[in-house]
Design an enzyme around this catalytic site. Structure first.
Site, PDB file in Angstrom:
ATOM      1  N   ARG A  99       0.837  -1.200   0.000  1.00  0.00           N
ATOM      2  CA  ARG A  99       0.000   0.000   0.000  1.00  0.00           C
ATOM      3  C   ARG A  99       0.874   1.253   0.000  1.00  0.00           C
ATOM      4  O   ARG A  99       0.535   2.271  -0.589  1.00  0.00           O
ATOM      5  CB  ARG A  99      -0.848   0.018   1.268  1.00  0.00           C
ATOM      6  CG  ARG A  99      -2.224  -0.515   1.070  1.00  0.00           C
ATOM      7  CD  ARG A  99      -2.964  -0.541   2.380  1.00  0.00           C
ATOM      8  NE  ARG A  99      -4.003  -1.565   2.352  1.00  0.00           N
ATOM      9  CZ  ARG A  99      -5.189  -1.393   1.793  1.00  0.00           C
ATOM     10  NH1 ARG A  99      -5.507  -0.259   1.248  1.00  0.00           N
ATOM     11  NH2 ARG A  99      -6.062  -2.374   1.777  1.00  0.00           N
ATOM     12  N   ASN A 131      -7.035   6.904  -5.442  1.00  0.00           N
ATOM     13  CA  ASN A 131      -6.798   6.320  -4.114  1.00  0.00           C
ATOM     14  C   ASN A 131      -5.321   6.373  -3.715  1.00  0.00           C
ATOM     15  O   ASN A 131      -4.478   6.379  -4.601  1.00  0.00           O
ATOM     16  CB  ASN A 131      -7.232   4.846  -4.127  1.00  0.00           C
ATOM     17  CG  ASN A 131      -8.688   4.693  -3.757  1.00  0.00           C
ATOM     18  OD1 ASN A 131      -9.224   5.475  -2.993  1.00  0.00           O
ATOM     19  ND2 ASN A 131      -9.319   3.665  -4.302  1.00  0.00           N
ATOM     20  N   HIS A 186     -12.013   6.722   3.111  1.00  0.00           N
ATOM     21  CA  HIS A 186     -12.454   5.747   2.111  1.00  0.00           C
ATOM     22  C   HIS A 186     -11.569   4.517   2.252  1.00  0.00           C
ATOM     23  O   HIS A 186     -10.470   4.470   1.742  1.00  0.00           O
ATOM     24  CB  HIS A 186     -12.295   6.368   0.724  1.00  0.00           C
ATOM     25  CG  HIS A 186     -12.784   5.477  -0.375  1.00  0.00           C
ATOM     26  ND1 HIS A 186     -14.031   4.899  -0.372  1.00  0.00           N
ATOM     27  CD2 HIS A 186     -12.190   5.077  -1.521  1.00  0.00           C
ATOM     28  CE1 HIS A 186     -14.179   4.187  -1.476  1.00  0.00           C
ATOM     29  NE2 HIS A 186     -13.084   4.280  -2.188  1.00  0.00           N
TER      30      HIS A 186
HETATM   31  O1  TXD Z   1     -14.237   6.147  -4.434  1.00  0.00           O
HETATM   32  C1  TXD Z   1     -13.220   6.397  -5.032  1.00  0.00           C
HETATM   33  N1  TXD Z   1     -12.568   7.531  -4.803  1.00  0.00           N
HETATM   34  C2  TXD Z   1     -12.679   5.463  -6.024  1.00  0.00           C
HETATM   35  C3  TXD Z   1     -11.288   5.580  -6.356  1.00  0.00           C
HETATM   36  C4  TXD Z   1     -13.508   4.598  -6.775  1.00  0.00           C
HETATM   37  C5  TXD Z   1     -13.013   3.908  -7.849  1.00  0.00           C
HETATM   38  C6  TXD Z   1     -11.643   4.033  -8.291  1.00  0.00           C
HETATM   39  N2  TXD Z   1     -10.794   4.686  -7.342  1.00  0.00           N
HETATM   40  C7  TXD Z   1      -9.435   5.039  -7.770  1.00  0.00           C
HETATM   41  O2  TXD Z   1      -9.494   5.895  -8.918  1.00  0.00           O
HETATM   42  C8  TXD Z   1      -8.581   3.869  -8.208  1.00  0.00           C
HETATM   43  O3  TXD Z   1      -8.057   3.195  -7.090  1.00  0.00           O
HETATM   44  C9  TXD Z   1      -7.517   4.607  -8.995  1.00  0.00           C
HETATM   45  O4  TXD Z   1      -6.566   5.187  -8.103  1.00  0.00           O
HETATM   46  C10 TXD Z   1      -8.287   5.738  -9.689  1.00  0.00           C
HETATM   47  C11 TXD Z   1      -8.623   5.488 -11.147  1.00  0.00           C
HETATM   48  O5  TXD Z   1      -9.307   4.263 -11.263  1.00  0.00           O
HETATM   49  P1  TXD Z   1      -9.535   3.602 -12.724  1.00  0.00           P
HETATM   50  O6  TXD Z   1     -10.311   2.368 -12.522  1.00  0.00           O
HETATM   51  O7  TXD Z   1     -10.003   4.641 -13.673  1.00  0.00           O
HETATM   52  O8  TXD Z   1      -8.028   3.229 -13.074  1.00  0.00           O
HETATM   53  P2  TXD Z   1      -7.416   2.967 -14.534  1.00  0.00           P
HETATM   54  O9  TXD Z   1      -8.441   2.404 -15.446  1.00  0.00           O
HETATM   55  O10 TXD Z   1      -6.143   2.216 -14.295  1.00  0.00           O
HETATM   56  O11 TXD Z   1      -7.062   4.437 -15.072  1.00  0.00           O
HETATM   57  C12 TXD Z   1      -6.049   5.230 -14.573  1.00  0.00           C
HETATM   58  C13 TXD Z   1      -5.561   6.106 -15.703  1.00  0.00           C
HETATM   59  C14 TXD Z   1      -4.867   5.319 -16.821  1.00  0.00           C
HETATM   60  O12 TXD Z   1      -5.474   5.576 -18.077  1.00  0.00           O
HETATM   61  C15 TXD Z   1      -3.428   5.829 -16.776  1.00  0.00           C
HETATM   62  O13 TXD Z   1      -2.798   5.858 -18.059  1.00  0.00           O
HETATM   63  C16 TXD Z   1      -3.623   7.223 -16.218  1.00  0.00           C
HETATM   64  O14 TXD Z   1      -4.597   7.047 -15.200  1.00  0.00           O
HETATM   65  N3  TXD Z   1      -2.399   7.798 -15.680  1.00  0.00           N
HETATM   66  C17 TXD Z   1      -2.063   9.094 -15.864  1.00  0.00           C
HETATM   67  N4  TXD Z   1      -2.692  10.087 -16.506  1.00  0.00           N
HETATM   68  C18 TXD Z   1      -2.093  11.299 -16.521  1.00  0.00           C
HETATM   69  N5  TXD Z   1      -0.897  11.526 -15.925  1.00  0.00           N
HETATM   70  C19 TXD Z   1      -0.239  10.553 -15.270  1.00  0.00           C
HETATM   71  N6  TXD Z   1       0.954  10.798 -14.689  1.00  0.00           N
HETATM   72  C20 TXD Z   1      -0.822   9.270 -15.226  1.00  0.00           C
HETATM   73  N7  TXD Z   1      -0.434   8.089 -14.689  1.00  0.00           N
HETATM   74  C21 TXD Z   1      -1.420   7.201 -14.965  1.00  0.00           C
END
Ligand code: TXD
Length: 323
Positions: A99, A131, A186
């Protein structure tokens, strides 16, 4: 008709930029456009990904009957003048990753996203989704230097929506008649509050046995994990995107909805200098006020335990990155 017939009339549509075009980001973009709330700019670090998603969503526009512009980019300059920036960028925990490793990696990602976004949209409101949520929201607030009322995190709406669904399923009532309230960080230490959950105004404590309520609140605490287990890859995104859209709507339409969000506390609930999930009103200026619910001693203690865990992680994150 010559081209000048279509010259711009000088109106600016609201713009929401979503940083991270993964599952949550792209679904949120779809919801915002299809609810006709704002134009959307999707930004991701992966080249082609946000552009492809944006084009695909745009091509659905004529069928979904909205006129919202949806763009995709890898360049923060294209997010300029956003009214709201939603940060979903980050990585999920990979096998062998602690984590803490996740905390450090996502901390770097969200701080960079916040700093690059604020340059182009100094008046934006920031909604954080990545998260670990409460910690990331604190970091975004620090990195942007904005008033704390303009930075908050989405989690309580989702956790409450999950409990709402479980109550409706258990009682066989319409989900739209159920209202639920979940506070705290959360994570495993979130604090569902059955006394403040109702079905058309009737507290669920009048409708269910304590053991049933305990089962549903535990399922809510495990709500994210239950979906991860079923999906096998990735985590929930439909309800998270709906939850974020609900908050976006309350801000853009200045609805002043009362909902739980990760907000900055200054003495409320006996807590200071921390982001934690509590009920607040969200309007066009962001957090308009925090509601301090009367809690039992047991609930107060549970909120403190949740806060202690968030605080430890904030300290760990701050020690490891340069804000
Ligand atoms: O209740 C809540 N807050 C949550 C949180 C509910 C659901 C998901 N939760 C969290 O949201 C989850 O634990 C992740 O930390 C985020 C995003 O979840 P998601 O399911 O959308 O993750 P993905 O599909 O892996 O998408 C993350 C995207 C991916 O396209 C990466 O290429 C991009 O983030 N990414 C970036 N974009 C811009 N800049 C940087 N540096 C970057 N690094 C990764």
């Amino acid at each position: 008709m010559n081209e000048s017939s279509f010259s711009p009339i000088g109106c600016k549509s609201p713009l929401v930029s979503v940083i991270g075009a993964g599952n949550v980001g792209r679904t949120l973009a779809q919801r915002i456009a299809e609810h006709n709330l704002a134009d959307v700019c999707l930004l991701d670090i992966v080249e082609g990904l946000p552009q492809g998603i944006a084009l695909d969503l745009t091509e659905a526009g004529g069928l979904e009957l909205h006129n919202r512009k949806i763009s995709g980019t890898n360049d923060y300059a294209d997010t300029a003048d956003s009214d709201i920036i939603v940060i979903t960028a980050g990585i999920a925990r990979k096998p062998g990753m602690s984590r803490e490793d996740l905390l450090k990696t996502n901390a770097k990602i969200v701080v960079e996203a916040a700093k690059k976004s604020i340059v182009h949209s100094p008046n934006a409101i920031f909604i954080v989704i990545t998260n670990p949520l409460d910690v990331m929201t604190y970091l975004v607030w620090k990195a942007t230097g904005l008033a704390h009322t303009r930075v908050f995190g989405m989690a309580g709406v989702l956790d409450s929506a999950r409990l709402q669904a479980f109550i409706a399923m258990e009682l066989g009532v319409s989900i739209t008649d159920v209202s639920a309230m979940v506070l705290g960080g959360h994570g495993d230490l979130m604090l569902p509050l059955p006394r403040y959950c109702t079905v058309s105004g009737v507290p669920i404590t009048e409708l269910m046995e304590p053991a049933t309520i305990e089962r549903l609140t535990q399922r809510t605490r495990d709500g994210g994990a239950e979906i991860v287990k079923l999906l096998k890859t990735g985590s929930a995104y439909y309800a998270p995107a709906s939850s974020a859209c609900f908050m976006v709507e309350s801000v853009l339409l200045n609805q002043s909805r009362l909902l739980p969000a990760a907000v900055y506390l200054q003495g409320e609930y006996g807590l200071n200098d921390i982001y934690l999930g509590v009920p607040c009103r969200l309007g066009c200026r962001g957090v308009e006020g925090i509601l301090e619910l009367p809690l039992t001693d047991e609930e107060k203690e549970a909120l403190q335990v949740s806060a202690t865990s968030v605080r430890e992680n904030i300290e760990l994150a701050i020690a490891n990155i340069d804000i």
